[in-house]
Design an enzyme around this catalytic site. Sequence first.
Site, PDB file in Angstrom:
ATOM      1  N   GLU A 122      11.404  61.779  57.078  1.00 33.63           N
ATOM      2  CA  GLU A 122      10.516  61.524  55.927  1.00 33.63           C
ATOM      3  C   GLU A 122       9.397  60.605  56.374  1.00 33.63           C
ATOM      4  O   GLU A 122       9.522  59.927  57.387  1.00 33.63           O
ATOM      5  CB  GLU A 122      11.254  60.767  54.816  1.00 33.63           C
TER       6      GLU A 122
ATOM      7  N   LYS B 129       7.216  57.263  56.320  1.00 37.40           N
ATOM      8  CA  LYS B 129       7.469  55.860  56.004  1.00 37.40           C
ATOM      9  C   LYS B 129       6.257  55.351  55.228  1.00 37.40           C
ATOM     10  O   LYS B 129       5.166  55.234  55.777  1.00 37.40           O
ATOM     11  CB  LYS B 129       7.665  55.067  57.297  1.00 37.40           C
TER      12      LYS B 129
ATOM     13  N   ASP C 109       3.837  52.878  53.392  1.00 33.75           N
ATOM     14  CA  ASP C 109       3.503  51.478  53.669  1.00 33.75           C
ATOM     15  C   ASP C 109       3.071  50.784  52.378  1.00 33.75           C
ATOM     16  O   ASP C 109       1.887  50.533  52.154  1.00 33.75           O
ATOM     17  CB  ASP C 109       2.378  51.444  54.716  1.00 33.75           C
TER      18      ASP C 109
ATOM     19  N   TYR D  10      12.560  57.298  47.840  1.00 38.92           N
ATOM     20  CA  TYR D  10      13.130  57.944  49.023  1.00 38.92           C
ATOM     21  C   TYR D  10      14.625  57.737  49.241  1.00 38.92           C
ATOM     22  O   TYR D  10      15.149  58.078  50.287  1.00 38.92           O
ATOM     23  CB  TYR D  10      12.383  57.501  50.281  1.00 38.92           C
TER      24      TYR D  10
ATOM     25  N   LYS E   3       7.593  54.049  64.242  1.00 33.46           N
ATOM     26  CA  LYS E   3       6.304  53.573  63.728  1.00 33.46           C
ATOM     27  C   LYS E   3       5.149  54.138  64.551  1.00 33.46           C
ATOM     28  O   LYS E   3       5.229  54.191  65.783  1.00 33.46           O
ATOM     29  CB  LYS E   3       6.248  52.036  63.792  1.00 33.46           C
TER      30      LYS E   3
ATOM     31  N   CYS F 189     -28.730  29.065  58.667  1.00 35.98           N
ATOM     32  CA  CYS F 189     -28.731  30.370  58.017  1.00 35.98           C
ATOM     33  C   CYS F 189     -29.644  31.317  58.793  1.00 35.98           C
ATOM     34  O   CYS F 189     -30.803  30.978  59.058  1.00 35.98           O
ATOM     35  CB  CYS F 189     -29.222  30.235  56.575  1.00 35.98           C
TER      36      CYS F 189
ATOM     37  N   CYS G 171     -32.847  32.113  56.281  1.00 37.87           N
ATOM     38  CA  CYS G 171     -33.821  31.136  55.798  1.00 37.87           C
ATOM     39  C   CYS G 171     -33.857  29.874  56.647  1.00 37.87           C
ATOM     40  O   CYS G 171     -34.693  29.005  56.428  1.00 37.87           O
ATOM     41  CB  CYS G 171     -33.548  30.791  54.335  1.00 37.87           C
TER      42      CYS G 171
ATOM     43  N   CYS H  84     -24.670  29.024  52.869  1.00 38.94           N
ATOM     44  CA  CYS H  84     -26.058  28.607  52.965  1.00 38.94           C
ATOM     45  C   CYS H  84     -26.395  27.952  51.621  1.00 38.94           C
ATOM     46  O   CYS H  84     -26.298  28.602  50.580  1.00 38.94           O
ATOM     47  CB  CYS H  84     -26.966  29.813  53.205  1.00 38.94           C
TER      48      CYS H  84
ATOM     49  N   CYS I 206     -33.384  31.506  49.677  1.00 37.31           N
ATOM     50  CA  CYS I 206     -32.836  32.335  50.754  1.00 37.31           C
ATOM     51  C   CYS I 206     -32.863  33.807  50.316  1.00 37.31           C
ATOM     52  O   CYS I 206     -32.165  34.200  49.375  1.00 37.31           O
ATOM     53  CB  CYS I 206     -31.416  31.853  51.057  1.00 37.31           C
TER      54      CYS I 206
HETATM   55  S1  IVH Z   1      15.033  54.081  53.783  1.00 41.17           S
HETATM   56  C1  IVH Z   1      18.790  51.330  54.165  1.00 41.17           C
HETATM   57  N1  IVH Z   1      12.899  55.600  53.712  1.00 41.17           N
HETATM   58  O1  IVH Z   1      10.511  50.680  55.124  1.00 41.17           O
HETATM   59  C2  IVH Z   1      17.571  52.118  54.338  1.00 41.17           C
HETATM   60  N2  IVH Z   1      12.595  53.245  53.793  1.00 41.17           N
HETATM   61  O2  IVH Z   1      11.401  49.081  57.456  1.00 41.17           O
HETATM   62  C3  IVH Z   1      16.691  52.111  53.156  1.00 41.17           C
HETATM   63  N3  IVH Z   1      10.228  52.539  53.708  1.00 41.17           N
HETATM   64  O3  IVH Z   1      12.971  48.739  53.521  1.00 41.17           O
HETATM   65  C4  IVH Z   1      15.285  52.397  53.493  1.00 41.17           C
HETATM   66  N4  IVH Z   1       9.373  54.560  53.561  1.00 41.17           N
HETATM   67  O4  IVH Z   1      10.752  49.366  52.244  1.00 41.17           O
HETATM   68  C5  IVH Z   1      13.364  54.340  53.776  1.00 41.17           C
HETATM   69  N5  IVH Z   1      11.113  57.076  53.575  1.00 41.17           N
HETATM   70  C6  IVH Z   1      11.565  55.819  53.631  1.00 41.17           C
HETATM   71  C7  IVH Z   1      10.707  54.706  53.647  1.00 41.17           C
HETATM   72  C8  IVH Z   1      11.266  53.418  53.742  1.00 41.17           C
HETATM   73  C9  IVH Z   1       9.116  53.253  53.607  1.00 41.17           C
HETATM   74  C10 IVH Z   1      10.253  51.063  53.796  1.00 41.17           C
HETATM   75  C11 IVH Z   1      11.345  50.415  52.976  1.00 41.17           C
HETATM   76  C12 IVH Z   1      12.306  49.859  53.974  1.00 41.17           C
HETATM   77  C13 IVH Z   1      11.404  49.598  55.138  1.00 41.17           C
HETATM   78  C14 IVH Z   1      12.189  49.550  56.424  1.00 41.17           C
END
Ligand code: IVH
Length: 665
Positions: free
Chosen positions: A111, A113, A115, A223, A310, A404, A407, A422, A428
């Site tokens: 899946e 991740k 942010d 998720y 990552k 500045c 000016c 400034c 200015c």
């Molecule tokens: S699973 C016990 N799935 O990333 C596992 N986490 O660095 C539960 N995050 O704490 C987390 N996307 O805040 C999971 N598809 C995803 C995610 C995800 C983002 C975040 C989440 C987690 C952190 C871990």
Amino acid sequence: MLTIQQQIETLRQTLHEHNYNYYILSQPTISDLEFDKLMQQLIDLEAQYPEFHDPNSPSVRVGSDINKSFSQVTHRYPMLSLQNTYSESEISDFYNRVQKALNEDFEIVCELKFDGTSISLIYENGQLAQAVTRGDGKQGDDVTANVRTIRNVPLVLRGENIPDYVEVRGEIMMSWNTFEKLNEERAQQEEPLFANPRNAASGTLKLQDSRVVASRKLESYMYYLLGESLPTNSHFDNMLLARTWGLNVSTSMNRCRTIEEVFEFLRYWHVERKNLPVATDGVVLKVDSLSQQRNLGFTSKFPRWAIAYKFEAEKAITRLDSVSYQVGRTGAVTPVANLEPVLLSGTTVKRASLYNEDAINALDLYIGDMVFVEKGGEIIPKITGVDKEARFLLGEKVVFARRCPDCGALLVRDEGEAVHYCPNSDGCPPQIKGRIEHFVTRKAMNITIGPENIAQLYDNNLIHDAADLYTLQFHDLINLERWARTSALNLLESIEKSKSVSYEKVLFALGIRFVGETVAQKLAQAFPNIDALAQATFEQLIEVEEIGGRIAQSVIDAFLNPKFIDFVERLRVHGVQLSLSEDILASKTDKLNGLTIVISGTFELHSRDEYKTMILQNGGKNSGSVSKNTDYILAGDNMGPAKLEKAEKLGVKVIDERAFLEMLR
Ligand code: IVH
């Protein structure tokens, strides 16, 4: 005939379903207008019959201004983080470890991740009961009121196989689009910018006023499910089911049978994620079977059945050509690195922010240095380091400007502050032009002229400040380069029209420091004309709701400046609105000053909204619920019995509409 309660419930049900069609399926079946109409019907009925209140009604999305700090909640299941890696070989290691430990067939769900900022949503009997932040993993903040305003968080789950108790984990996000707009607004109001959408989302989630949260357009991406009786033994199948319940589960996931399929997913999304509306920083791999997850268990910190891959923040190396400085309308001076153009994440980067003097000193920069440029979650690229090995002929050391660049005034840096200013605000050029740009914006005087044309008028000595716009003549404009008859007439018409812009917008347009749009509205209500505001004392100013010492002092300083007073006077001469309109003024009194009034039931003589307006216009406060701070309940027919009982218990006076109108006479 449906009873009132049935009508309300039917409307709620219908609106929940339309929300699902819109936010999860992206297939609305009615128009926005029809949706708004249904919503208004519900809001009206709920206002009229508060006894049928439901915290999960679709109408709660608008938020409320009830201030409360967050209470701490202990997570039933701790919120853990994941082992992180940047390397494909560590992904292979993870895969092999799982294989060895399980010694049977298994599948891996890949899946994205997301942010954002993590959240745990607790649903009891299908109803959203609580939303809690991660906190320290064991305990988090109860942010339910704020999360209820997020449109794609279902307040009530729909469909089948919904456990009696389920926790849904996910991220609260702000899309790139919303983030950019929010920062633009903040820049205009001189509020500090958010560095990235993640910070904007988590900052928003912690706000006290859920109405502001509602306006920030957060989104959820879910998720993971937790509970004692989840529908199936497969994480993947559970997530697909959760989607049918109305939760926003991303469809960008895949159940992989081999490590090759896993790598395919990683490589595909490494590129494709740039086209997503929200920020992602990697891929999460999870063993699909819940019983296998239990067998694998946890280390002291992480689950053994999952890992996060990552994406590296993209980096480039290039040469620092020079450093220049930008001066904003407030006089704040920002250093900018001018770089030899370099390709980074698909765009050519020529400039990067250097933030302030401390950031420059920490980098120990010399002109000609080879510098590392990164574009992480941030939009503006930043310089993260210097390749000191590559230095052979040392250029000039970068030291923050003393004067500045526009000016020549000596810059000042207040103690404890990172930013240089400034001080020459009246002489200015970029500050003057910046203030005119602010004056004309849509939310202020709404005059249609862009920065380039403002600069042209200023450089040609036709305007020296915003008040001079009102002296412009047709022949001034038509003689300038790039101006034609129509464009000149359009500008003059738009300037003329701005004379009827309301007082609160004018107050915002004046550009007094820290007086943004909302503050200007509050000030205009409290001081209905500019002379009253000019004479207000510090004490009077801070008595106004939401006006603190910093704003009050800034207003006082503005009116101590003869140039500012002269500017306001010239606006007055040209007919700009410097007081609230007659209509509003005529009906304004302070007869209800300091009184908090709750409205309940239905009325004969005026509508509830009219009563609400009367309370506000006469200096009172309207509140939705009875508490010990309530002074009166304005009661009509069918007032809820619960409210009446509470009022009697607290000794709150109950008055009817005639008694209320009498109070205003
Ligand atoms: S699973 C016990 N799935 O990333 C596992 N986490 O660095 C539960 N995050 O704490 C987390 N996307 O805040 C999971 N598809 C995803 C995610 C995800 C983002 C975040 C989440 C987690 C952190 C871990």
